[in-house]
Scaffold this active site. Structure first.
Site, PDB file in Angstrom:
ATOM      1  N   GLU A  42       0.699  -1.236  -0.089  1.00 57.73           N
ATOM      2  CA  GLU A  42      -0.357   0.028   0.309  1.00 57.73           C
ATOM      3  C   GLU A  42       0.914   1.397  -0.493  1.00 57.73           C
ATOM      4  OE1 GLU A  42      -2.973  -0.203   2.830  1.00 57.73           O
ATOM      5  OE2 GLU A  42      -4.002  -2.167   1.614  1.00 57.73           O
ATOM      6  N   GLU A  55      -4.722  -8.921  -0.600  1.00 58.34           N
ATOM      7  CA  GLU A  55      -5.829  -8.661   0.568  1.00 58.34           C
ATOM      8  C   GLU A  55      -6.918  -7.809   0.080  1.00 58.34           C
ATOM      9  OE1 GLU A  55      -4.243  -5.503   3.357  1.00 58.34           O
ATOM     10  OE2 GLU A  55      -2.663  -6.139   2.956  1.00 58.34           O
TER      11      GLU A  55
HETATM   12  O1  AHR Z   1      -5.732  -6.456   6.569  1.00 57.89           O
HETATM   13  C1  AHR Z   1      -5.157  -4.975   7.189  1.00 57.89           C
HETATM   14  C2  AHR Z   1      -4.450  -3.802   7.020  1.00 57.89           C
HETATM   15  O2  AHR Z   1      -4.906  -3.274   5.612  1.00 57.89           O
HETATM   16  C3  AHR Z   1      -3.214  -4.391   6.242  1.00 57.89           C
HETATM   17  O3  AHR Z   1      -2.674  -4.532   7.189  1.00 57.89           O
HETATM   18  C4  AHR Z   1      -2.997  -3.070   5.299  1.00 57.89           C
HETATM   19  O4  AHR Z   1      -1.980  -3.714   4.039  1.00 57.89           O
HETATM   20  C5  AHR Z   1      -4.186  -2.519   4.337  1.00 57.89           C
HETATM   21  O5  AHR Z   1      -5.022  -1.193   4.422  1.00 57.89           O
END
Ligand code: AHR
Length: 539
Positions: free
Chosen positions: A220, A343
């Site tokens: 991110e 994710e």
């Molecule tokens: O999964 C929780 C968080 O969500 C992670 O650390 C981040 O990459 C995303 O914003």
């Protein structure tokens, strides 16, 4: 009701008209307890749906990596959920919970992403090697400013992957680290030569180099990983990626940080400026009750309005993968670069009474639906989607496992992952679904989600989600190609939308045998219960 036509296929066959099903429509309806109930409450009328599966086609493999997981140093995921330490009274193997590993082995975890997440861009790997009692204590600034004692580091993570039999996927630190630090970590892990760093690894107990295929370059980077513009990150990506070396016998699949949900500009810039230097580009998308941040809505206390909203929002994954994929196609028509959805999952308000920074939430039948439909979407796009990682493995967000000290339960999402193992490395079969809508208020979504594959033995598996919480779904299927002789199946459902497993009642939601399917001369017919995930096996 207007049928909603969905195309789960990747080929180019023309859509099938409903009249092609004339032969099937004349067949007797399946009479199940659900549709023929003689109780006092009248049974809901099943929706009518049709499916064509092209079992005589299929060229794309559903990589088992699509069924991957993510474990971050966040809340009780790593510490307590996975790592208890060798001296813990909780049974463990070299500090890693035996019960958790045993449960995860049953769902054949193919790949595990670590150490973050946002944590990855503040993690310095040298803090996590050597004797544990000498490792430095740091602050986990992103997740509650708790003390990170670094007891779970590279050796412990690689041990976990070996115990699970899965591929490690490590995310490197771009935000607060240097190219040199990243380069040295790769050498420490994967170099078999007599170098100082490889010898340090040997001194710390690991003689042979580890095999490390997947490596992410920042997380991110548009947000917690450094708040960068896509142009700036693309340049930085190329710089860092240059120093992620392939030591003899190890070939790394470099994954660039990709977009957040609908940020198509990020994908455009990355592909334009850096596609040549990457093997994968990531994408993050979290399903919420509303599209706003911070997430609103409870994981367990919701009505049909919120059930519908979450499923509607989860279905946006199809649009995201399609549109990001189209941008990638412009620069990479051969689909060499994988779209890595590293994710995904549901994100609700944290469980009342827990530390809000720990992102602990319960998991209901609604989450099972989200898992089922999302995995169906990834299967459908397997020509481009080469890996996905649900967030997160234990005790965080849409977890497959929850722990409470020595107790452990598996969630409805876990059961979907277990039921869907049949799709691992199977061949995607093109299919066309024509289904009734599921309407709530003045909104509607397709009532079903379907995916079909053929495994190495020739068996066909069909995974189906019926989103409608009150109406069964009749599904009539034509299979083009060899006709099956038998059908068996399993179903995950419950009496209520909010059903979930607890430490007191760990088996509230679990799969059972599904007996409401029959083969027909053309394929099969099945009647799916309301709010259910069904996986059929046809031989
Ligand atoms: O999964 C929780 C968080 O969500 C992670 O650390 C981040 O990459 C995303 O914003």
């Amino acid at each position: 009701m207007k049928p909603h036509k969905r195309h789960g296929r990747t080929g180019t066959a023309a859509p099938v008209r409903l009249r092609r099903f004339a032969g099937l429509v004349a067949m007797p309806l399946l009479c199940t307890a659900l549709v023929c109930s003689t109780g006092s409450a009248p049974a809901a009328q099943p929706t009518t749906n049709t499916l064509v599966i092209h079992a005589d086609r299929g060229t794309n493999t559903i990589s088992r990596m699509i069924y991957g997981h993510f474990a971050e140093h966040l809340g009780r995921c790593i510490y307590e959920g996975i790592w208890v330490g060798p001296d813990s009274p909780i049974p463990n193997t070299r500090g890693i919970r035996t019960d958790v590993v045993a449960a995860l082995k049953k769902i054949k975890v193919p790949v595990l992403r670590w150490p973050g997440g946002c944590f990855a861009d503040e993690y310095h790997w040298k803090d996590g090697i050597g004797p544990r009692d000498t490792r430095p204590a740091r602050i986990n600034t992103h997740w509650g400013q708790v003390i990170e004692n670094n007891h779970f580091g590279t050796h412990e993570f690689m041990d976990l992957c070996e115990q699970l039999g899965c591929e490690p996927y490590i995310c490197g630190n771009v935000g607060s680290g240097t190219p040199q630090e990243m380069m040295e970590w790769i050498e420490y892990m994967t170099c078999g030569a007599e170098s100082a760093l490889a010898n340090l690894r040997r001194q710390n107990g690991r003689i042979a180099p580890w095999r490390l295929r997947y490596f992410g370059i920042g997380n991110e980077s548009w947000g917690c990983g450094g708040n960068m513009t896509p142009e700036y990150y693309a340049d930085l990506y190329k710089q860092y990626a240059t120093f992620v070396k392939d030591y003899r016998g190890n070939r790394i699949y470099r994954i660039a940080c990709g977009a957040n949900d609908f940020n198509y500009e990020w994908t455009e810039v990355l592909m334009k400026k850096a596609a040549r230097h990457m093997q994968g580009l990531s994408l993050h998308y979290y399903t919420r009750t509303t599209m706003s941040w911070p997430p609103r809505g409870s994981a367990t206390k919701f009505d049909e309005k919120e059930w519908f909203a979450v499923i509607r929002n989860a279905l946006k994954m199809d649009e995201l993968v399609t549109k990001h994929g189209e941008i990638m196609d412009k620069y990479d028509p051969q689909k060499r670069v994988g779209l890595i959805v590293d994710e995904w999952g549901t994100w609700y308000e944290p469980e009342p009474g827990t530390n809000p920074s720990f992102l602990y939430q319960q998991n209901t039948l609604r989450d099972a639906m989200v898992a089922g439909l999302t995995l169906n979407i990834f299967n459908k796009h397997c020509a481009r989607v080469k890996m996905a990682n649900i967030a997160q493995m234990v005790n965080v967000l849409q977890a497959v496992i929850l722990t409470d000290k020595e107790k452990m339960i598996v969630t409805p999402t876990y059961h979907v992952f277990e039921m869907y193992t049949v799709h691992h490395d199977a061949t995607l079969l093109p299919s066309e679904l024509t289904c009734e809508d599921y309407t709530y208020g003045d909104e509607k979504i397709p009532g079903l989600s379907v995916s079909a594959s053929r495994d190495g033995t020739g068996a066909i598996h069909v995974s189906i989600c019926n989103f409608n919480p009150s109406r069964p779904a009749e599904l009539r299927c034509i299979i083009n190609g060899p006709k099956p002789k038998t059908v068996t199946g399993r179903v995950l459902t419950a009496d209520t939308m909010t059903a979930h497993n607890t430490f007191e009642q760990p088996e509230n939601v679990k799969p059972s045998a599904f007996n409401s399917a029959q083969v027909t001369p053309d394929g099969f017919v099945a009647t799916l219960p309301p709010k259910s995930v069904v996986v059929l096996e046809l031989k």
